[in-house]
Structure formats: structure tokens, C-alpha cells
Motif scaffolding. Structure first.
Motif, short mmCIF file in Angstrom:
data_model
loop_
_atom_site.label_atom_id
_atom_site.label_comp_id
_atom_site.label_asym_id
_atom_site.label_seq_id
_atom_site.Cartn_x
_atom_site.Cartn_y
_atom_site.Cartn_z
N ALA A 2 0.78 -1.25 0.14
CA ALA A 2 -0.07 0.16 -0.05
C ALA A 2 0.76 1.38 0.02
O ALA A 2 0.43 2.21 -0.65
CB ALA A 2 -0.90 0.08 1.34
N GLN A 4 3.75 1.96 -1.40
CA GLN A 4 4.31 1.93 -2.63
C GLN A 4 3.23 2.58 -3.81
O GLN A 4 3.56 3.47 -4.48
CB GLN A 4 4.78 0.67 -3.36
N LYS A 5 1.99 2.16 -3.58
CA LYS A 5 0.81 2.57 -4.33
C LYS A 5 0.71 4.04 -4.01
O LYS A 5 0.48 4.83 -4.91
CB LYS A 5 -0.35 1.79 -4.04
N ALA A 6 0.63 4.45 -2.51
CA ALA A 6 0.14 5.62 -2.25
C ALA A 6 1.40 6.60 -2.64
O ALA A 6 1.21 7.71 -3.26
CB ALA A 6 0.06 6.01 -0.52
N ALA A 8 3.21 6.34 -5.36
CA ALA A 8 3.10 6.65 -6.65
C ALA A 8 2.15 7.57 -7.04
O ALA A 8 2.17 8.10 -8.14
CB ALA A 8 2.64 5.33 -6.97
N VAL A 9 1.22 7.57 -6.20
CA VAL A 9 0.25 8.84 -6.58
C VAL A 9 0.38 10.35 -5.86
O VAL A 9 -0.54 11.07 -5.94
CB VAL A 9 -1.44 8.30 -6.36
N ASP A 31 -1.77 11.69 4.56
CA ASP A 31 -2.91 11.71 3.69
C ASP A 31 -3.15 13.16 3.21
O ASP A 31 -2.52 14.06 3.45
CB ASP A 31 -4.05 10.91 4.37
#
Length: 45
Positions: A2, A4-6, A8-9, A31
Motif C-alpha cells: 500500500a 508504494q501505491k500511495a 506513486a500517486v 494523507d
């Protein structure tokens, strides 16, 4: 993962994933509202 995905955006990662002595891997990120979020998973997952 999670984190890495966060990242990335565009989510700021304040502490990269790190293994802890109690058996979890923990990372910290921020966040969109500025709240720090702790993401954890058992080591070996």
C-alpha cells in the motif's frame, strides 16, 4: 504494498517500511488532509 501505491500517486512517505522487533513492518505517510497514517503488516506477508 500500500505504501508504494500511495507514494506513486503523490502521498508523502515520512518513514519508509521498516521491520520492527515485535514482528511487523511499519511505514508512515501523510494523507491528503495532512494526517499521518501508519501502515503495518506482519513480517513475511
Amino acid at each position: 504494498m500500500a505504501v508504494q501505491k500511495a507514494a506513486a500517486v503523490g502521498a508523502p512517505v515520512t518513514a519508509p517500511p521498516e521491520n520492527q522487533p515485535w514482528g511487523e513492518r511499519i511505514a508512515r505517510l501523510v494523507d491528503p488532509t495532512g494526517i499521518e497514517v501508519i501502515v503495518a503488516e506482519p513480517i513475511g506477508s
